[in-house]
Design a protein around this motif. Structure first.
Motif, PDB file in Angstrom:
ATOM      1  N   GLU A   7       8.318 -43.274  20.707  1.00 41.83           N
ATOM      2  CA  GLU A   7       9.499 -42.457  20.409  1.00 41.83           C
ATOM      3  C   GLU A   7       9.245 -41.002  20.756  1.00 41.83           C
ATOM      4  O   GLU A   7       8.140 -40.489  20.590  1.00 41.83           O
ATOM      5  CB  GLU A   7       9.843 -42.543  18.919  1.00 41.83           C
ATOM      6  CG  GLU A   7      10.983 -41.611  18.522  1.00 41.83           C
ATOM      7  CD  GLU A   7      10.985 -41.289  17.024  1.00 41.83           C
ATOM      8  OE1 GLU A   7      11.886 -40.581  16.586  1.00 41.83           O
ATOM      9  OE2 GLU A   7      10.060 -41.731  16.328  1.00 41.83           O
ATOM     10  N   LYS A   8      10.279 -40.360  21.275  1.00 36.18           N
ATOM     11  CA  LYS A   8      10.199 -38.923  21.541  1.00 36.18           C
ATOM     12  C   LYS A   8      11.536 -38.300  21.177  1.00 36.18           C
ATOM     13  O   LYS A   8      12.583 -38.722  21.663  1.00 36.18           O
ATOM     14  CB  LYS A   8       9.878 -38.669  23.021  1.00 36.18           C
ATOM     15  CG  LYS A   8       9.672 -37.195  23.345  1.00 36.18           C
ATOM     16  CD  LYS A   8       9.305 -37.008  24.814  1.00 36.18           C
ATOM     17  CE  LYS A   8       9.086 -35.532  25.143  1.00 36.18           C
ATOM     18  NZ  LYS A   8       8.756 -35.330  26.573  1.00 36.18           N
ATOM     19  N   GLU A   9      11.485 -37.305  20.304  1.00 33.45           N
ATOM     20  CA  GLU A   9      12.711 -36.611  19.892  1.00 33.45           C
ATOM     21  C   GLU A   9      12.723 -35.241  20.545  1.00 33.45           C
ATOM     22  O   GLU A   9      11.762 -34.476  20.426  1.00 33.45           O
ATOM     23  CB  GLU A   9      12.757 -36.472  18.373  1.00 33.45           C
ATOM     24  CG  GLU A   9      14.039 -35.814  17.869  1.00 33.45           C
ATOM     25  CD  GLU A   9      14.073 -35.700  16.350  1.00 33.45           C
ATOM     26  OE1 GLU A   9      14.450 -34.641  15.835  1.00 33.45           O
ATOM     27  OE2 GLU A   9      13.706 -36.700  15.689  1.00 33.45           O
ATOM     28  N   VAL A  10      13.788 -34.928  21.262  1.00 35.37           N
ATOM     29  CA  VAL A  10      13.859 -33.661  21.990  1.00 35.37           C
ATOM     30  C   VAL A  10      15.198 -32.975  21.754  1.00 35.37           C
ATOM     31  O   VAL A  10      16.204 -33.615  21.443  1.00 35.37           O
ATOM     32  CB  VAL A  10      13.663 -33.875  23.507  1.00 35.37           C
ATOM     33  CG1 VAL A  10      12.306 -34.471  23.802  1.00 35.37           C
ATOM     34  CG2 VAL A  10      14.757 -34.766  24.087  1.00 35.37           C
ATOM     35  N   VAL A  11      15.182 -31.652  21.885  1.00 32.81           N
ATOM     36  CA  VAL A  11      16.426 -30.888  21.880  1.00 32.81           C
ATOM     37  C   VAL A  11      17.079 -31.083  23.236  1.00 32.81           C
ATOM     38  O   VAL A  11      16.406 -31.030  24.276  1.00 32.81           O
ATOM     39  CB  VAL A  11      16.148 -29.393  21.624  1.00 32.81           C
ATOM     40  CG1 VAL A  11      17.438 -28.592  21.713  1.00 32.81           C
ATOM     41  CG2 VAL A  11      15.500 -29.194  20.267  1.00 32.81           C
ATOM     42  N   LYS A  71      16.244 -36.368   9.718  1.00 29.67           N
ATOM     43  CA  LYS A  71      17.110 -35.341   9.145  1.00 29.67           C
ATOM     44  C   LYS A  71      17.861 -34.712  10.312  1.00 29.67           C
ATOM     45  O   LYS A  71      17.298 -33.929  11.075  1.00 29.67           O
ATOM     46  CB  LYS A  71      16.300 -34.280   8.398  1.00 29.67           C
ATOM     47  CG  LYS A  71      17.167 -33.281   7.639  1.00 29.67           C
ATOM     48  CD  LYS A  71      16.314 -32.342   6.811  1.00 29.67           C
ATOM     49  CE  LYS A  71      17.175 -31.434   5.953  1.00 29.67           C
ATOM     50  NZ  LYS A  71      17.953 -32.171   4.941  1.00 29.67           N
ATOM     51  N   ILE A  72      19.110 -35.083  10.472  1.00 30.35           N
ATOM     52  CA  ILE A  72      19.881 -34.665  11.647  1.00 30.35           C
ATOM     53  C   ILE A  72      20.817 -33.515  11.265  1.00 30.35           C
ATOM     54  O   ILE A  72      21.818 -33.706  10.571  1.00 30.35           O
ATOM     55  CB  ILE A  72      20.681 -35.850  12.221  1.00 30.35           C
ATOM     56  CG1 ILE A  72      19.709 -36.979  12.630  1.00 30.35           C
ATOM     57  CG2 ILE A  72      21.508 -35.410  13.421  1.00 30.35           C
ATOM     58  CD1 ILE A  72      20.379 -38.242  13.092  1.00 30.35           C
ATOM     59  N   ASN A  73      20.448 -32.317  11.692  1.00 28.46           N
ATOM     60  CA  ASN A  73      21.276 -31.147  11.414  1.00 28.46           C
ATOM     61  C   ASN A  73      21.585 -30.352  12.678  1.00 28.46           C
ATOM     62  O   ASN A  73      22.071 -29.224  12.613  1.00 28.46           O
ATOM     63  CB  ASN A  73      20.606 -30.238  10.372  1.00 28.46           C
ATOM     64  CG  ASN A  73      19.181 -29.875  10.744  1.00 28.46           C
ATOM     65  OD1 ASN A  73      18.822 -29.939  11.919  1.00 28.46           O
ATOM     66  ND2 ASN A  73      18.384 -29.496   9.768  1.00 28.46           N
ATOM     67  N   LYS A  74      21.274 -30.942  13.850  1.00 29.34           N
ATOM     68  CA  LYS A  74      21.579 -30.311  15.131  1.00 29.34           C
ATOM     69  C   LYS A  74      21.660 -31.398  16.201  1.00 29.34           C
ATOM     70  O   LYS A  74      21.285 -32.548  15.969  1.00 29.34           O
ATOM     71  CB  LYS A  74      20.493 -29.299  15.497  1.00 29.34           C
ATOM     72  CG  LYS A  74      19.112 -29.916  15.637  1.00 29.34           C
ATOM     73  CD  LYS A  74      18.051 -28.853  15.916  1.00 29.34           C
ATOM     74  CE  LYS A  74      16.658 -29.479  15.987  1.00 29.34           C
ATOM     75  NZ  LYS A  74      15.621 -28.463  16.220  1.00 29.34           N
TER      76      LYS A  74
END
Length: 233
Positions: free
Chosen positions: A32-36, A220-223
């Protein structure tokens, strides 16, 4: 005696092989990779997806190519061969596109549906029916989804309580992603493709199965974010 010994040997070998295979399958994990989400000019110029073009304009408000990209964006949305809209619609004229761009309406956070209505006279949208006749129809769910995303991207409202989540599937298997929290969302993501959803900001559990490998993560999704998923090597 030799036959009995051979049978026992084959039986033990098959059990060992099955256990080894089961163990290998159990150790399969998800990478998994979480990116802006960051859009490049190259992506925006080459893409025919409104969300990518709109995303670049939003992230680069003073870029010299924005006027060209706004024209491209409006043309894609309004043209009768749009990816998001399949009905037969008369394409917006060049003069009206120039008017929209010169008024800079796309950066004022207005709903694109309102922009389109102001730019063009009222029209009848028709879809081909199963028979020889045609009927009026509402925009498709995909068209509504894209319109909501574009409104979100262009909105400058600090109280906006929505976040855009893009799931990028790097694996060779189709994904059904479940996002559970304040509300529940299901997202169908094709192999080697992506899909997006607008959700209320908050805490969520994201679950799916990537080629038989189980994935579950508390987010935690705030963006606006992108989650890239694949099978770990």
């Amino acid at each position: 005696m030799k036959k009995i010994f051979l049978i026992i040997f084959l039986f033990v070998f098959s059990i060992g092989f099955a256990q080894k295979k089961k163990k290998a399958k159990a150790t399969k994990a998800v990478a998994e990779k979480e990116v802006v989400i960051i859009y490049t000019l190259e992506e925006a110029m080459a893409s025919s997806e409104p969300r990518i073009i709109a995303g670049f304009i939003k992230q680069n408000p003073g870029h010299e190519k924005n006027n060209d990209l706004k024209r491209k964006l409006v043309t894609i949305i309004m043209a009768d061969n749009s990816i998001e809209a399949k009905p037969t619609i008369k394409p917006i004229s060049k003069d009206k596109i120039e008017k929209i761009v010169s008024n800079n309406e796309l950066n004022k956070g207005k709903d694109l549906a309102s922009t389109a209505k102001a730019a063009t006279p009222e029209r009848t949208v028709t879809y081909a029916s199963m028979g020889s006749s045609s009927k009026k129809s509402e925009p498709s769910e995909q068209a509504k989804k894209t319109a909501s995303l574009l409104t979100h991207l262009f909105s400058n409202d600090p109280n906006n309580n929505e976040a855009y989540v893009n799931i990028k599937n790097l694996s060779k298997c189709r994904l059904i992603v479940k996002i559970s929290g304040k509300k529940y969302y299901n997202l169908d993501v094709p192999a080697k493709g992506d899909n997006f959803v607008l959700i209320e900001k908050g805490d969520y559990v994201v679950t799916t199965s990537v080629c038989d490998a189980k994935y579950s993560s508390l987010k935690k999704i705030n963006k606006d974010i992108e989650i890239q998923l694949n099978v770990a090597e």
